[in-house]
Design a protein around this motif. Structure first.
Motif, PDB file in Angstrom:
ATOM      1  N   THR A 168      25.963   1.623   3.027  1.00  0.00           N
ATOM      2  CA  THR A 168      27.457   1.525   2.664  1.00  0.00           C
ATOM      3  C   THR A 168      28.351   1.294   3.686  1.00  0.00           C
ATOM      4  OG1 THR A 168      27.597   3.957   2.702  1.00  0.00           O
ATOM      5  CG2 THR A 168      27.033   2.905   0.723  1.00  0.00           C
ATOM      6  N   ASP A 169      27.929   1.542   5.175  1.00  0.00           N
ATOM      7  CA  ASP A 169      29.023   1.350   6.162  1.00  0.00           C
ATOM      8  C   ASP A 169      29.127  -0.280   6.522  1.00  0.00           C
ATOM      9  OD1 ASP A 169      26.718   1.208   7.447  1.00  0.00           O
ATOM     10  OD2 ASP A 169      27.015   2.392   9.024  1.00  0.00           O
ATOM     11  N   GLY A 170      28.230  -0.910   6.009  1.00  0.00           N
ATOM     12  CA  GLY A 170      28.105  -2.425   6.386  1.00  0.00           C
ATOM     13  C   GLY A 170      27.118  -3.076   7.209  1.00  0.00           C
ATOM     14  N   LYS A 171      26.267  -2.026   7.296  1.00  0.00           N
ATOM     15  CA  LYS A 171      25.111  -2.259   8.547  1.00  0.00           C
ATOM     16  C   LYS A 171      23.820  -2.606   7.751  1.00  0.00           C
ATOM     17  CE  LYS A 171      24.925   0.176  12.144  1.00  0.00           C
ATOM     18  NZ  LYS A 171      24.730   1.347  13.021  1.00  0.00           N
ATOM     19  N   LEU A 172      22.945  -3.482   8.307  1.00  0.00           N
ATOM     20  CA  LEU A 172      21.599  -3.763   7.637  1.00  0.00           C
ATOM     21  C   LEU A 172      20.744  -3.378   8.520  1.00  0.00           C
ATOM     22  CD1 LEU A 172      20.131  -5.675   5.173  1.00  0.00           C
ATOM     23  CD2 LEU A 172      19.865  -6.985   7.248  1.00  0.00           C
ATOM     24  N   GLY A 226       0.859  -1.217   0.048  1.00  0.00           N
ATOM     25  CA  GLY A 226       0.132  -0.206  -0.043  1.00  0.00           C
ATOM     26  C   GLY A 226       0.771   1.308  -0.163  1.00  0.00           C
ATOM     27  N   ARG A 227       2.045   1.069  -0.362  1.00  0.00           N
ATOM     28  CA  ARG A 227       3.105   2.259  -0.343  1.00  0.00           C
ATOM     29  C   ARG A 227       3.710   2.099  -1.546  1.00  0.00           C
ATOM     30  NH1 ARG A 227       1.074   1.103   4.002  1.00  0.00           N
ATOM     31  NH2 ARG A 227       1.267   2.513   5.967  1.00  0.00           N
ATOM     32  N   ILE A 228       4.191   3.504  -2.132  1.00  0.00           N
ATOM     33  CA  ILE A 228       4.943   3.875  -3.243  1.00  0.00           C
ATOM     34  C   ILE A 228       6.221   4.472  -2.550  1.00  0.00           C
ATOM     35  CG2 ILE A 228       5.505   5.117  -5.349  1.00  0.00           C
ATOM     36  CD1 ILE A 228       2.782   4.629  -6.050  1.00  0.00           C
ATOM     37  N   LEU A 229       7.650   3.966  -2.910  1.00  0.00           N
ATOM     38  CA  LEU A 229       8.804   4.447  -2.261  1.00  0.00           C
ATOM     39  C   LEU A 229       9.609   5.489  -3.063  1.00  0.00           C
ATOM     40  CD1 LEU A 229       9.705   1.104  -0.296  1.00  0.00           C
ATOM     41  CD2 LEU A 229       7.891   2.910   0.465  1.00  0.00           C
ATOM     42  N   PHE A 230      10.380   6.174  -2.509  1.00  0.00           N
ATOM     43  CA  PHE A 230      11.285   7.227  -3.250  1.00  0.00           C
ATOM     44  C   PHE A 230      12.424   7.401  -2.186  1.00  0.00           C
ATOM     45  CE2 PHE A 230       6.652   8.139  -4.020  1.00  0.00           C
ATOM     46  CZ  PHE A 230       6.740   8.404  -5.364  1.00  0.00           C
ATOM     47  N   SER A 231      13.408   7.686  -2.983  1.00  0.00           N
ATOM     48  CA  SER A 231      14.824   7.585  -2.281  1.00  0.00           C
ATOM     49  C   SER A 231      15.811   8.621  -3.166  1.00  0.00           C
ATOM     50  CB  SER A 231      15.620   6.258  -2.160  1.00  0.00           C
ATOM     51  OG  SER A 231      16.817   6.430  -1.677  1.00  0.00           O
ATOM     52  N   ASN A 232      16.750   9.204  -2.316  1.00  0.00           N
ATOM     53  CA  ASN A 232      17.781  10.274  -2.658  1.00  0.00           C
ATOM     54  C   ASN A 232      19.136   9.449  -2.205  1.00  0.00           C
ATOM     55  OD1 ASN A 232      17.828  10.500   0.201  1.00  0.00           O
ATOM     56  ND2 ASN A 232      17.674  12.744  -0.019  1.00  0.00           N
ATOM     57  N   GLU A 233      19.159   8.122  -1.862  1.00  0.00           N
ATOM     58  CA  GLU A 233      20.248   7.364  -1.605  1.00  0.00           C
ATOM     59  C   GLU A 233      20.738   7.781  -0.346  1.00  0.00           C
ATOM     60  OE1 GLU A 233      23.141   7.706  -4.705  1.00  0.00           O
ATOM     61  OE2 GLU A 233      21.953   6.927  -6.494  1.00  0.00           O
ATOM     62  N   GLN A 234      20.175   8.526   0.346  1.00  0.00           N
ATOM     63  CA  GLN A 234      20.494   8.847   1.941  1.00  0.00           C
ATOM     64  C   GLN A 234      19.490   8.467   2.730  1.00  0.00           C
ATOM     65  OE1 GLN A 234      23.626  10.309   2.630  1.00  0.00           O
ATOM     66  NE2 GLN A 234      24.264  10.314   0.587  1.00  0.00           N
ATOM     67  N   SER A 235      18.266   8.855   2.162  1.00  0.00           N
ATOM     68  CA  SER A 235      16.902   8.574   2.943  1.00  0.00           C
ATOM     69  C   SER A 235      15.846   7.861   2.024  1.00  0.00           C
ATOM     70  CB  SER A 235      16.435  10.063   3.304  1.00  0.00           C
ATOM     71  OG  SER A 235      17.344  10.447   4.151  1.00  0.00           O
ATOM     72  N   ILE A 236      14.846   7.222   2.498  1.00  0.00           N
ATOM     73  CA  ILE A 236      13.794   6.491   1.704  1.00  0.00           C
ATOM     74  C   ILE A 236      12.287   7.131   2.532  1.00  0.00           C
ATOM     75  CG2 ILE A 236      12.532   4.575   1.196  1.00  0.00           C
ATOM     76  CD1 ILE A 236      15.049   3.009   1.739  1.00  0.00           C
ATOM     77  N   ARG A 280      21.632  -0.791  -1.247  1.00  0.00           N
ATOM     78  CA  ARG A 280      20.270  -1.178  -1.824  1.00  0.00           C
ATOM     79  C   ARG A 280      19.385  -1.561  -0.684  1.00  0.00           C
ATOM     80  NH1 ARG A 280      20.615  -5.850  -4.886  1.00  0.00           N
ATOM     81  NH2 ARG A 280      18.603  -6.341  -4.359  1.00  0.00           N
ATOM     82  N   PHE A 281      18.076  -1.731  -1.111  1.00  0.00           N
ATOM     83  CA  PHE A 281      17.251  -2.426  -0.212  1.00  0.00           C
ATOM     84  C   PHE A 281      16.364  -3.258  -0.590  1.00  0.00           C
ATOM     85  CE2 PHE A 281      15.014   1.527  -1.611  1.00  0.00           C
ATOM     86  CZ  PHE A 281      13.659   1.076  -1.781  1.00  0.00           C
TER      87      PHE A 281
END
Length: 329
Positions: free
Chosen positions: A274-278, A229-239, A261-262
């Motif tokens: 990019t710091d290796g954390k999920l 029920g959502r459409i997602l947008f990103s600027n590679e820093q936030s979602i 990536r997500f």
């Protein structure tokens, strides 16, 4: 079964439970970068397309096209569809249709991308712009499956521009917004969000939906959805997400570094930084649920298998139980 390729170009079918080899391909395909399984065939892409019998690994055919083909490719009904480009006065893309039984090219169509939908008799493909046809409106062509000939063309103009006299900022928006189909809805990407239309309805006869992030003033790009029920947008820093029910905009929390990536699994968004954390985030509440520190900063797709989340970081696989709150009910 697990299907893998070697550097030498041999394809292996391996029993996933025991690791024993069921078959090795009868012919090699070096440099394979993609395998696709459809019905009783395995297709391998390496600039050409090869088809193997899924039961015994015997080569059935290699495509009869002399030029390199792009990825991705797709299998639809009796067709294997792929693209390449041709250069002359200008460069343009060509959609090729191969017979899945013989590998022979049946037809090709210039200025078309891979289809976004098919119904057995027609393929819906977005027409590509060229230097001689900037194509400011999103144009979906319905192509005959057997011949590739145009059956009908439908134009979408969600921002109500004048295609004959576009404004300077619209003039170079070639091919209009990128279109895709999910279920019975057509979605078109725009500069400030996504527009939605019902499939197989004259777009001029309906009011289109507008899922816009313009209210937050951020510069974003379409990232995923519709999903949950959502459409997602990103600027590679936030979602950010736009709720489809009421068009409200919100930000997902817990992201502290640039996004590698997500992946969307169940009700969860698994963000690899990019710091290796999920970071596992609840898609509904937008709140982080759990964090995992991996050994690397390069990620493959995060997977869900038998209730376990499998994280692919450089040189290592890590698995943890899918959080209860993120399971699809």
């Amino acid at each position: 079964m697990a299907y893998v390729t070697s550097e030498a170009g041999t394809i292996y079918a391996v029993n996933a439970a025991t690791g024993k080899n069921k078959w090795s391909s009868s012919a090699t395909s070096k440099g394979v970068s993609k395998l696709v399984i459809d019905k009783e065939q395995l297709f391998a892409a390496n600039g050409d397309i090869q088809a193997y019998n899924l039961k015994d690994g015997k080569l059935q055919w290699r495509d009869n096209f002399s030029e390199m083909l792009f990825e991705p490719f797709m299998v639809e009904g009796n067709l294997v569809l792929a693209q390449n480009s041709e250069s002359g006065a200008y460069t343009y893309d060509i959609l090729h249709a191969f017979d899945r039984t013989t590998g022979k090219e049946l037809w090709n169509s210039g200025n078309h991308s891979l289809p976004i939908a098919a119904d057995g008799t027609t393929l819906i493909s977005q027409r590509e712009a060229t230097l001689v046809d900037l194509l400011p409106l999103t144009t979906l062509d319905h192509l005959d499956v057997k011949t590739g000939k145009l059956v009908k063309a439908v134009e979408y103009n969600p921002t109500h521009i004048d295609p004959n006299h576009p404004k300077p900022e619209e003039e170079y928006m070639t091919s209009g917004g990128r279109a895709w189909i999910i279920g019975d809805r057509i979605y078109i990407g725009g500069q400030k969000g996504v527009y939605g239309y019902p499939v197989n309805v004259d777009p001029a006869a309906v009011t289109r939906d507008n899922y816009s992030y313009e209210s937050i003033g951020a510069k974003l790009s379409y990232a995923a959805g519709p999903y949950d029920g959502r459409i997602l947008f990103s600027n590679e820093q936030s979602i950010y997400g736009v709720k489809m029910s009421n068009k409200s905009v919100f930000q997902y929390g817990g992201i502290s570094n640039p996004i590698a990536r997500f992946d969307l699994l169940g009700h969860g968004m698994y963000v690899a930084q990019t710091d290796g954390k999920l970071v596992a985030i609840d898609l509904i509440t937008a709140k982080p649920i759990v964090q995992l520190k991996t050994s690397g900063r390069v990620f493959g797709p995060t997977l869900l298998e038998d209730g376990m989340i499998i994280v692919q970081s450089k040189g290592k696989l890590t698995a943890f139980k899918e959080p209860q709150a993120l399971k699809m009910k």
